[in-house]
Design an enzyme around this catalytic site. Sequence first.
Site, PDB file in Angstrom:
ATOM      1  N   LYS A 141       0.847  -1.193   0.000  1.00  0.00           N
ATOM      2  CA  LYS A 141       0.000   0.000   0.000  1.00  0.00           C
ATOM      3  C   LYS A 141       0.889   1.251   0.000  1.00  0.00           C
ATOM      4  O   LYS A 141       1.998   1.203   0.522  1.00  0.00           O
ATOM      5  CB  LYS A 141      -0.907   0.007   1.231  1.00  0.00           C
ATOM      6  N   HIS A 260      -6.475 -13.485  -7.678  1.00  0.00           N
ATOM      7  CA  HIS A 260      -7.309 -12.510  -6.975  1.00  0.00           C
ATOM      8  C   HIS A 260      -8.716 -12.562  -7.557  1.00  0.00           C
ATOM      9  O   HIS A 260      -8.883 -12.773  -8.757  1.00  0.00           O
ATOM     10  CB  HIS A 260      -6.735 -11.100  -7.103  1.00  0.00           C
TER      11      HIS A 260
END
Length: 443
Positions: A141, A260
Amino acid sequence: DILAAFRVTPQPGVPPEEAGAAVAAESSTGTWTTVWTDGLTSLDRYKGRCYHIEPVPGETDQYICYVAYPLDLFEEGSVTNMFTSIVGNVFGFKALRALRLEDLRIPPAYIKTFQGPPHGVQVERDKLNKYGRPLLGCTIKPKLGLSAKNYGRAVYECLRGGLDFTKDDENVNSQPFMRWRDRFLFCAEALYKAQAETGEIKGHYLNATAGTCEEMIKRAVFARELGVPIVMHDYLTGGFTANTSLAHYCRDNGLLLHIHRAMHAVIDRQKNHGIHFRVLAKALRMSGGDHIHSGTVVGKLEGERDITLGFVDLLRDDFIEKDRSRGIYFTQDWVSLPGVIPVASGGIHVWHMPALTEIFGDDSVLQFGGGTLGHPWGNAPGAVANRVALEACVQARNEGRDLAAEGNAIIREASKWSPELAAACEVWKEIKFEFKAVDTLDK
């Protein structure tokens, strides 16, 4: 036959028998009228049949309709073709207010036409030389905006702190601020440096998802040339054809494949319409993937415990018995198809570690993004905190302690000799995500 369980909500005035028959016909050989070419084939051999209907407990207008589809309706080794038939036009049928595919039973004869996961659970453990505990990961992140070099720095700090994996976020592909080739190079440098310092095998999920299959394979080829152990794909937005192609490439070239599920909640979250995630999980095991995100039960994303454990077993185990208490409508035999490791990710931190270890067991990846990079001392201390918490939970479990009852005490004990863990415990002691699940079991 392939067996399907549909949750059918007919329009007012449409009897459930008519609705079930319409679903079976529209998703196999039927159309809205009789056509003369029906006489040129044996429709009895090819048509889907609705063989059982039961009311949904607690609902006045919903029914579970069971449909059987002859295997000859489907191309071998093609999840794309299977879904085009079973969940194609029928979901727009006017006679239905809503329709949801709850589960599929895939017969062994059809499963044997698929390669499945490139490697599977045991081969992955052997490649990584990691046994006896869940694997630890972290999503880098901020997910968008970092330069490739700074991104690589974040990867290195997490890996040297004790994580097994770091991860590209699902929407990190090849944007102007960080082109894919630069990211691959800096991440490879980071993981090799971390490997040299720690003596452990490390990995970073390099997202190979691209606008075309050709570009996707080009990125996977470059990852293989760099010698990294694993690549990644967004299998729903990328599509099943692309995913199966990438899975075949990974099997042939020794790459692990992380999957994902971006976009899944658009399809699976509403209880009366769409496709349940257990079906998407089965489809992924057939199409191919070594990891897939499966929810956390305890974090920020949707996922009831019994339902989640039901499809986690469908991902990992060879044989799963019918169990309606966990949402499993059919007994499923995967014959020799390798298993998929579930990935728990989304809003989890060190206080969740005992519950995650107890819920998911050893064959799982526990992935802490904000729960690593949000540590007040930085990425490496955040990784240390998670690794210490995990090792403490595994040791306590192996000693016979009850993680569900003693989890907080176990974390507090470990934090006494780990200042990194103590700091993490202090930061996240009040963070909870206590919302009622939308998709729940029928009772």
